[in-house]
Design an enzyme around this catalytic site. Structure first.
Site, PDB file in Angstrom:
ATOM      1  N   ARG A  40       7.339 -17.346  -8.257  1.00  0.00           N
ATOM      2  CA  ARG A  40       7.348 -15.963  -7.787  1.00  0.00           C
ATOM      3  C   ARG A  40       6.047 -15.686  -7.047  1.00  0.00           C
ATOM      4  O   ARG A  40       4.958 -15.743  -7.642  1.00  0.00           O
ATOM      5  CB  ARG A  40       7.524 -14.980  -8.954  1.00  0.00           C
ATOM      6  CG  ARG A  40       8.887 -15.091  -9.645  1.00  0.00           C
ATOM      7  CD  ARG A  40      10.006 -14.642  -8.723  1.00  0.00           C
ATOM      8  NE  ARG A  40      11.326 -14.759  -9.318  1.00  0.00           N
ATOM      9  CZ  ARG A  40      12.162 -15.779  -9.077  1.00  0.00           C
ATOM     10  NH1 ARG A  40      11.794 -16.774  -8.279  1.00  0.00           N
ATOM     11  NH2 ARG A  40      13.366 -15.789  -9.630  1.00  0.00           N
ATOM     12  N   ARG A  67      -1.235   2.978  10.640  1.00  0.00           N
ATOM     13  CA  ARG A  67      -1.000   1.885   9.693  1.00  0.00           C
ATOM     14  C   ARG A  67      -0.546   0.671  10.492  1.00  0.00           C
ATOM     15  O   ARG A  67       0.574   0.623  10.989  1.00  0.00           O
ATOM     16  CB  ARG A  67       0.044   2.284   8.647  1.00  0.00           C
ATOM     17  CG  ARG A  67      -0.412   3.399   7.727  1.00  0.00           C
ATOM     18  CD  ARG A  67      -1.643   3.015   6.932  1.00  0.00           C
ATOM     19  NE  ARG A  67      -2.010   4.020   5.943  1.00  0.00           N
ATOM     20  CZ  ARG A  67      -3.048   3.907   5.137  1.00  0.00           C
ATOM     21  NH1 ARG A  67      -3.827   2.833   5.197  1.00  0.00           N
ATOM     22  NH2 ARG A  67      -3.323   4.865   4.261  1.00  0.00           N
ATOM     23  N   ALA A  79      -5.367   9.551   0.172  1.00  0.00           N
ATOM     24  CA  ALA A  79      -5.171   8.448  -0.775  1.00  0.00           C
ATOM     25  C   ALA A  79      -6.239   7.400  -0.555  1.00  0.00           C
ATOM     26  O   ALA A  79      -6.892   7.360   0.485  1.00  0.00           O
ATOM     27  CB  ALA A  79      -3.777   7.835  -0.600  1.00  0.00           C
ATOM     28  N   LEU A  81      -8.020   3.392  -2.427  1.00  0.00           N
ATOM     29  CA  LEU A  81      -8.015   2.314  -3.402  1.00  0.00           C
ATOM     30  C   LEU A  81      -8.753   2.700  -4.678  1.00  0.00           C
ATOM     31  O   LEU A  81      -9.661   3.536  -4.665  1.00  0.00           O
ATOM     32  CB  LEU A  81      -8.693   1.071  -2.812  1.00  0.00           C
ATOM     33  CG  LEU A  81      -8.036   0.438  -1.588  1.00  0.00           C
ATOM     34  CD1 LEU A  81      -8.939  -0.641  -1.020  1.00  0.00           C
ATOM     35  CD2 LEU A  81      -6.673  -0.132  -1.957  1.00  0.00           C
ATOM     36  N   GLU A  96     -11.211  11.021  -2.880  1.00  0.00           N
ATOM     37  CA  GLU A  96     -10.407  10.820  -1.673  1.00  0.00           C
ATOM     38  C   GLU A  96     -10.041  12.147  -1.004  1.00  0.00           C
ATOM     39  O   GLU A  96     -10.059  12.265   0.220  1.00  0.00           O
ATOM     40  CB  GLU A  96      -9.131  10.034  -2.005  1.00  0.00           C
ATOM     41  CG  GLU A  96      -9.377   8.602  -2.442  1.00  0.00           C
ATOM     42  CD  GLU A  96      -9.962   7.719  -1.342  1.00  0.00           C
ATOM     43  OE1 GLU A  96      -9.901   8.101  -0.148  1.00  0.00           O
ATOM     44  OE2 GLU A  96     -10.495   6.648  -1.677  1.00  0.00           O
ATOM     45  N   GLU A 100     -11.356  12.451   2.744  1.00  0.00           N
ATOM     46  CA  GLU A 100     -10.366  12.379   3.817  1.00  0.00           C
ATOM     47  C   GLU A 100      -9.972  13.742   4.365  1.00  0.00           C
ATOM     48  O   GLU A 100      -9.599  13.850   5.528  1.00  0.00           O
ATOM     49  CB  GLU A 100      -9.112  11.640   3.333  1.00  0.00           C
ATOM     50  CG  GLU A 100      -9.362  10.168   3.060  1.00  0.00           C
ATOM     51  CD  GLU A 100      -8.088   9.369   2.927  1.00  0.00           C
ATOM     52  OE1 GLU A 100      -7.012   9.970   2.754  1.00  0.00           O
ATOM     53  OE2 GLU A 100      -8.168   8.131   2.994  1.00  0.00           O
ATOM     54  N   PRO A 118       7.665  -3.600  -6.562  1.00  0.00           N
ATOM     55  CA  PRO A 118       7.417  -4.456  -7.719  1.00  0.00           C
ATOM     56  C   PRO A 118       7.971  -5.866  -7.618  1.00  0.00           C
ATOM     57  O   PRO A 118       7.607  -6.716  -8.420  1.00  0.00           O
ATOM     58  CB  PRO A 118       8.086  -3.683  -8.870  1.00  0.00           C
ATOM     59  CG  PRO A 118       9.090  -2.805  -8.218  1.00  0.00           C
ATOM     60  CD  PRO A 118       8.510  -2.447  -6.889  1.00  0.00           C
ATOM     61  N   GLY A 119       8.794  -6.136  -6.623  1.00  0.00           N
ATOM     62  CA  GLY A 119       9.257  -7.497  -6.422  1.00  0.00           C
ATOM     63  C   GLY A 119       8.282  -8.360  -5.653  1.00  0.00           C
ATOM     64  O   GLY A 119       8.429  -9.590  -5.610  1.00  0.00           O
ATOM     65  N   GLU A 123       0.833  -3.640  -7.172  1.00  0.00           N
ATOM     66  CA  GLU A 123       0.150  -2.378  -6.868  1.00  0.00           C
ATOM     67  C   GLU A 123       0.752  -1.214  -7.643  1.00  0.00           C
ATOM     68  O   GLU A 123       1.966  -1.043  -7.712  1.00  0.00           O
ATOM     69  CB  GLU A 123       0.210  -2.052  -5.374  1.00  0.00           C
ATOM     70  CG  GLU A 123      -0.543  -0.767  -5.039  1.00  0.00           C
ATOM     71  CD  GLU A 123      -0.428  -0.344  -3.587  1.00  0.00           C
ATOM     72  OE1 GLU A 123      -1.180   0.549  -3.177  1.00  0.00           O
ATOM     73  OE2 GLU A 123       0.412  -0.913  -2.867  1.00  0.00           O
ATOM     74  N   GLU A 149      -9.574   6.099  10.090  1.00  0.00           N
ATOM     75  CA  GLU A 149      -9.802   7.475   9.640  1.00  0.00           C
ATOM     76  C   GLU A 149     -10.494   8.347  10.689  1.00  0.00           C
ATOM     77  O   GLU A 149     -10.660   9.545  10.480  1.00  0.00           O
ATOM     78  CB  GLU A 149     -10.626   7.466   8.354  1.00  0.00           C
ATOM     79  CG  GLU A 149      -9.870   6.838   7.188  1.00  0.00           C
ATOM     80  CD  GLU A 149     -10.691   6.809   5.913  1.00  0.00           C
ATOM     81  OE1 GLU A 149     -11.929   6.968   6.008  1.00  0.00           O
ATOM     82  OE2 GLU A 149     -10.107   6.616   4.840  1.00  0.00           O
TER      83      GLU A 149
END
Length: 202
Positions: A40, A67, A79, A81, A96, A100, A118-119, A123, A149
């Protein structure tokens, strides 16, 4: 009872395929049922926080950011990390929001917790609801915007309009969509059913 539960199957071997500035890519050889094993591949990610900031007129604070993997300018929530050692999730979210968007909030709740994909990634994103907002004077906010930004606009969108835009496919960022829909659902009960800002993660 419908509730996600912790579970960890035996990992026979782990190989690191890539290590970058933020993420790593690994292959785990996992022991499956009936004693089979399978590889996996997934992305190891530090996790994120996001903020649905709602003003007294029930408008959502949204920012637009480039992005690169999506090749899009996406409307998003503030948002970032989880990359400050020892920082609580809500403190990271407040940082944040200030950096931001230039706002601080007096009232915080946990809105929704997400596993983005999730596959293929571990995160986790916690989306907070922030209310009772005040603008931070420019002279007090010394954060320097760089890269994606720079020139990031801030817009206020009425919550029902944000829901419509999400459902019409005009907003694609996953924590933004989840946060908007969760805030709209929670508003029916006056946000009384939301968890506290320091609620543990499952």
């Amino acid at each position: 009872m419908i509730s996600d539960t912790p579970e960890s199957w035996d990992v026979v071997e782990t190989k690191e395929r890539f290590s970058g500035r933020v993420i790593r890519v690994v292959t785990d050889t996992v022991r499956m049922p009936r004693d089979e094993v399978a590889d996996r591949d997934y992305v190891v990610h530090p996790g994120s926080v996001a903020v649905l900031a709602l003003d007294d007129l029930d408008r959502v604070l949204m920012i637009r950011q480039y992005r690169h993997p999506a090749r899009r300018l996406l409307w998003e929530l503030p948002a970032g990390l989880r990359d400050v050692a020892g920082e609580s999730l809500v403190d990271g979210a407040a940082r944040e929001l200030a950096e931001e968007a230039g706002y601080r909030a007096a009232t915080w709740h946990t809105l929704v917790d997400l596993r983005t994909s999730p596959g293929m990634s571990d995160e986790r994103i916690r989306v907070f609801l922030a209310r009772d907002l005040t603008r931070i004077p420019d002279e007090e906010n010394g954060f320097v915007h760089r890269h994606e930004e720079v020139d990031m606009p801030v817009e206020w969108v009425p919550l029902p309009d944000a829901v419509e835009k999400a459902l019409m496919g005009m907003i694609h960022n996953s924590p933004a969509v989840a946060g908007i829909l969760a805030a709209y659902a929670a508003s029916v009960e006056g946000f009384a059913t939301l968890r506290p800002a320091d609620a543990p993660e499952a």
